[in-house]
Design a protein around this motif. Structure first.
Motif, PDB file in Angstrom:
ATOM      1  N   UNK A 121       0.829  -1.204   0.000  1.00 25.60           N
ATOM      2  CA  UNK A 121       0.000   0.000   0.000  1.00 25.60           C
ATOM      3  C   UNK A 121       0.864   1.253   0.000  1.00 25.60           C
ATOM      4  N   UNK A 122       1.926   1.257   0.817  1.00 26.36           N
ATOM      5  CA  UNK A 122       2.819   2.420   0.847  1.00 26.36           C
ATOM      6  C   UNK A 122       3.515   2.623  -0.490  1.00 26.36           C
ATOM      7  N   UNK A 123       4.066   1.551  -1.047  1.00 27.57           N
ATOM      8  CA  UNK A 123       4.806   1.680  -2.301  1.00 27.57           C
ATOM      9  C   UNK A 123       3.906   2.140  -3.439  1.00 27.57           C
ATOM     10  N   UNK A 124       2.691   1.626  -3.491  1.00 24.86           N
ATOM     11  CA  UNK A 124       1.748   2.022  -4.529  1.00 24.86           C
ATOM     12  C   UNK A 124       1.359   3.498  -4.367  1.00 24.86           C
ATOM     13  N   UNK A 125       1.053   3.904  -3.142  1.00 22.59           N
ATOM     14  CA  UNK A 125       0.689   5.302  -2.896  1.00 22.59           C
ATOM     15  C   UNK A 125       1.859   6.231  -3.186  1.00 22.59           C
ATOM     16  N   UNK A 126       3.056   5.840  -2.780  1.00 27.97           N
ATOM     17  CA  UNK A 126       4.240   6.660  -3.038  1.00 27.97           C
ATOM     18  C   UNK A 126       4.424   6.877  -4.530  1.00 27.97           C
ATOM     19  N   UNK A 127       4.255   5.821  -5.305  1.00 27.23           N
ATOM     20  CA  UNK A 127       4.419   5.944  -6.758  1.00 27.23           C
ATOM     21  C   UNK A 127       3.365   6.874  -7.350  1.00 27.23           C
ATOM     22  N   UNK A 128       2.101   6.664  -7.009  1.00 24.97           N
ATOM     23  CA  UNK A 128       1.039   7.455  -7.618  1.00 24.97           C
ATOM     24  C   UNK A 128       1.084   8.925  -7.211  1.00 24.97           C
ATOM     25  N   UNK A 129       1.522   9.228  -5.997  1.00 29.19           N
ATOM     26  CA  UNK A 129       1.541  10.621  -5.540  1.00 29.19           C
ATOM     27  C   UNK A 129       2.830  11.326  -5.939  1.00 29.19           C
ATOM     28  N   UNK A 130       3.983  10.719  -5.640  1.00 30.41           N
ATOM     29  CA  UNK A 130       5.254  11.420  -5.819  1.00 30.41           C
ATOM     30  C   UNK A 130       5.899  11.223  -7.184  1.00 30.41           C
ATOM     31  N   UNK A 131       5.689  10.101  -7.814  1.00 27.85           N
ATOM     32  CA  UNK A 131       6.367   9.827  -9.078  1.00 27.85           C
ATOM     33  C   UNK A 131       5.465  10.131 -10.268  1.00 27.85           C
ATOM     34  N   UNK A 132       4.297   9.525 -10.298  1.00 28.17           N
ATOM     35  CA  UNK A 132       3.417   9.664 -11.455  1.00 28.17           C
ATOM     36  C   UNK A 132       2.622  10.965 -11.448  1.00 28.17           C
ATOM     37  N   UNK A 133       2.382  11.533 -10.290  1.00 33.56           N
ATOM     38  CA  UNK A 133       1.580  12.753 -10.218  1.00 33.56           C
ATOM     39  C   UNK A 133       0.137  12.519 -10.632  1.00 33.56           C
ATOM     40  N   UNK A 134      -0.402  11.383 -10.235  1.00 37.50           N
ATOM     41  CA  UNK A 134      -1.758  10.987 -10.606  1.00 37.50           C
ATOM     42  C   UNK A 134      -2.795  12.014 -10.163  1.00 37.50           C
ATOM     43  N   UNK A 180       5.731  -6.442  -6.180  1.00 35.68           N
ATOM     44  CA  UNK A 180       6.855  -6.663  -7.091  1.00 35.68           C
ATOM     45  C   UNK A 180       7.036  -5.485  -8.043  1.00 35.68           C
ATOM     46  N   UNK A 181       5.957  -5.025  -8.609  1.00 34.19           N
ATOM     47  CA  UNK A 181       6.033  -3.911  -9.571  1.00 34.19           C
ATOM     48  C   UNK A 181       6.516  -2.622  -8.915  1.00 34.19           C
ATOM     49  N   UNK A 182       5.901  -2.223  -7.822  1.00 30.55           N
ATOM     50  CA  UNK A 182       6.198  -0.927  -7.239  1.00 30.55           C
ATOM     51  C   UNK A 182       7.447  -0.938  -6.365  1.00 30.55           C
ATOM     52  N   UNK A 183       7.842  -2.094  -5.845  1.00 33.94           N
ATOM     53  CA  UNK A 183       9.101  -2.168  -5.100  1.00 33.94           C
ATOM     54  C   UNK A 183      10.275  -1.982  -6.053  1.00 33.94           C
ATOM     55  N   UNK A 184      10.175  -2.579  -7.225  1.00 36.16           N
ATOM     56  CA  UNK A 184      11.233  -2.394  -8.220  1.00 36.16           C
ATOM     57  C   UNK A 184      11.341  -0.922  -8.622  1.00 36.16           C
ATOM     58  N   UNK A 185      10.215  -0.264  -8.818  1.00 38.86           N
ATOM     59  CA  UNK A 185      10.234   1.153  -9.159  1.00 38.86           C
ATOM     60  C   UNK A 185      10.773   2.021  -8.039  1.00 38.86           C
ATOM     61  N   UNK A 186      10.417   1.697  -6.814  1.00 41.06           N
ATOM     62  CA  UNK A 186      10.885   2.451  -5.647  1.00 41.06           C
ATOM     63  C   UNK A 186      12.402   2.338  -5.512  1.00 41.06           C
TER      64      UNK A 186
END
Length: 77
Positions: free
Chosen positions: A8-21, A65-71
């Motif tokens: 949940x943290x990794x997914x939220x981190x990606x969508x808020x800080x990286x992708x700018x969803x 797996x997906x978002x940990x690799x991106x993080x």
């Protein structure tokens, strides 16, 4: 149980800080101000943890797996 929280943290981190969803949602719906929970990592983490808890664990493993690799890629950069 820990895998759900971390996912949940990794997914939220990606969508808020990286992708700018949340910025895409603001432009699409012409919203002024904040778009909670989509612009807050902590808020989005809580809601995603509830969703991942209700989904099968294999979905959580996939997102982990997906978002940990991106993080890791962002931090190593």
């Amino acid at each position: 149980m820990y895998i759900i929280a971390v996912t949940a943290f990794l997914t939220a981190y990606y969508f808020v800080n990286v992708a700018g969803f949340h910025m895409a949602l603001k432009r699409a719906f012409k919203v002024q101000g904040r778009l909670k929970p989509f612009d807050c990592v902590v808020c989005l983490t809580v809601w995603l943890a509830v969703v991942f808890y209700l989904l099968p664990i294999s979905v959580s493993y996939f997102f982990f797996t997906c978002f940990f690799a991106g993080f890791i890629a962002i931090k190593i950069k």
